[in-house]
Scaffold this motif. Structure first.
Motif, PDB file in Angstrom:
ATOM      1  N   LEU A 279       0.820  -1.205   0.000  1.00 14.67           N
ATOM      2  CA  LEU A 279       0.000   0.000   0.000  1.00 14.67           C
ATOM      3  C   LEU A 279       0.861   1.265   0.000  1.00 14.67           C
ATOM      4  N   THR A 283      -2.435   5.586   1.899  1.00 11.98           N
ATOM      5  CA  THR A 283      -3.511   4.589   1.945  1.00 11.98           C
ATOM      6  C   THR A 283      -3.438   3.758   3.219  1.00 11.98           C
ATOM      7  N   SER A 284      -2.230   3.356   3.611  1.00 11.38           N
ATOM      8  CA  SER A 284      -2.106   2.512   4.806  1.00 11.38           C
ATOM      9  C   SER A 284      -2.479   3.274   6.069  1.00 11.38           C
ATOM     10  N   GLY A 287      -6.436   4.230   5.701  1.00 16.70           N
ATOM     11  CA  GLY A 287      -7.291   3.044   5.676  1.00 16.70           C
ATOM     12  C   GLY A 287      -7.862   2.691   7.036  1.00 16.70           C
ATOM     13  N   THR A 389      -7.716  12.248   5.205  1.00 13.52           N
ATOM     14  CA  THR A 389      -7.860  11.909   3.788  1.00 13.52           C
ATOM     15  C   THR A 389      -7.466  13.067   2.882  1.00 13.52           C
ATOM     16  N   ARG A 395      -1.104  13.188   1.963  1.00 12.57           N
ATOM     17  CA  ARG A 395      -1.311  12.750   0.582  1.00 12.57           C
ATOM     18  C   ARG A 395      -0.014  12.762  -0.208  1.00 12.57           C
TER      19      ARG A 395
END
Length: 408
Positions: A279, A283-284, A287, A389, A395
């Protein structure tokens, strides 16, 4: 040709020793409130004793990180294990002769809290010098599995042993610290060049650690998100325990429900190295926020007891992957001379959340209906999830590439 992590002698000795220490500490942690209840008959006193250990860790947390960066880290771990073994040993002798009062228990847990505040940053800071850079994420994940395993095994035997004899769980912890001390004697940690520091500069070194954390955008944002998530999940955890008790769920089933959180964490830690590599960092990390946001409201329709334990296990599964990504990044980003302070700052921040979370959960139980309380936790985690997010710092962590290691 590199040595696999399982064949890394020093890491293996460190892992086994710390696993024994954590299992022993968990055995006494479950026995401590029971002991205070026997001595005083007061649930309030029982809670205050456990709070004394956490308070000690918080009070000395930041200075402890600076001391770890000044001193030999292997020596710090050895002294802490020795002091813990002696402290618990005195408690065992006192219990054997019926000479222990609540004041002795409080003194013991304060000493243990101080030792943990020193030993944990020392291990974290030493880890990158024992394990090659490309295996650091695997080592972090295995350390997480060790923590969950120690918690499960220690909690399971602690209550059982206390029923056989008040002193037994504490004797197990004392023995575990002796075993850890012996294993640490054989761990080889590369020597590092340390400048002789003046005592008058100590407060400046503590401040340097705080400034380092605050000036690193990723570390700062991750700390804010982690503290918030831990606070709301701890509140949710206590909330569900209280609601299960109110609904007449047996203590045995409540214990299993809580243990399933550890089971999910162990499975997640075993899967974390592969998920960490598969990942993207963003994302990790994000998540686990999305998963918990989706799982908490399911408590509205899931029965208390084992079904709620399944929610706990699912919530814990991705946490080790996020922790692996975060910790690996932080350790490689941070210069060796600041790693103890980094660990202590993060430990204090998460410790505050661990203390505040149950308090928030208790307040929710008292002030709101079960539905309102669960939705409040959901809303808090959802806001953090949206923040994590869309946050540009997280990001832009890149396409799964760890930072270059800093000076050793």
């Amino acid at each position: 040709m590199t040595t696999s992590l399982s064949r890394n002698r020093d890491y293996r000795l460190l892992w086994v020793g710390q696993a024994l220490s954590e299992a022993g500490a968990s055995a006494s942690t479950i026995a401590l409130p029971l002991l205070v209840l026997v001595l005083t008959g007061s649930a309030t006193a029982s809670g205050l004793v456990l709070g004394a250990s956490a308070a000690a860790q918080l009070v000395v947390g930041l200075p402890a990180g600076a001391l770890v960066d000044r001193w030999n880290r292997r020596t710090v771990m050895l002294v802490c294990e020795a002091v813990q073994a002696v402290t618990i040993g005195f408690l065992v002798v006192g219990l054997w002769w019926n000479l222990v009062g609540v004041q002795h228990v409080v003194a013991a847990v304060i000493v243990l809290g101080v030792c943990r505040a020193l030993s944990e940053p020392a291990e974290d800071a030493a880890l990158p010098t024992i394990v090659p850079e490309h295996q650091l994420s695997d080592a972090v994940a295995m350390n997480a599995a060790r923590g969950y395993l120690g918690q499960l095994s220690g909690t399971a035997i602690g209550g059982l042993l206390f029923g056989l004899g008040r002193w037994l769980p504490f004797a197990v912890e004392a023995i575990s610290h002796v075993a850890t001390f012996v294993s640490l004697l054989f761990v080889r940690i590369p020597a590092r060049e340390r400048r002789r520091a003046q005592a008058s500069r100590f407060h400046l070194e503590v401040g340097e650690g705080l400034r380092w954390v605050w000036k690193q955008p990723v570390v700062r944002v991750v700390a804010i998100c982690a503290v918030g998530l831990n606070l709301f999940f701890q509140a949710f955890y206590l909330l569900m325990i209280a609601l299960a008790h109110q609904q007449g769920v047996s203590p045995g089933h409540i214990g299993i429900m809580g243990a399933m959180l550890g089971g999910g964490g162990i499975l997640g830690a075993l899967a974390a190295p592969r998920l960490h590599r598969a990942l993207r960092p963003h994302t990790s990390i994000v998540g686990v926020f999305w998963v918990i946001t989706g799982l908490i409201p399911l408590a509205l329709v899931v029965d208390a007891g084992i079904p709620t334990g399944v929610l706990f296990a699912a919530a814990a599964f991705l946490a080790p992957t996020a922790n692996t990504t975060i910790t690996t990044y932080q350790l490689l980003l941070t210069p060796d001379e600041l790693r103890g302070r980094l660990s202590s700052v993060m430990g204090v921040a998460l410790g505050i959340a661990a203390i505040a979370g149950p308090a928030v959960g208790g307040a929710l139980v008292e002030l709101l209906t079960p539905t309102q309380a669960i939705l409040t936790c959901t809303g808090g985690v959802a806001l953090l999830t949206i923040f994590a997010t869309v946050n540009p710092t997280l990001r832009n962590l890149g396409v799964h590439r760890d930072p270059e290691p800093r000076s050793q």
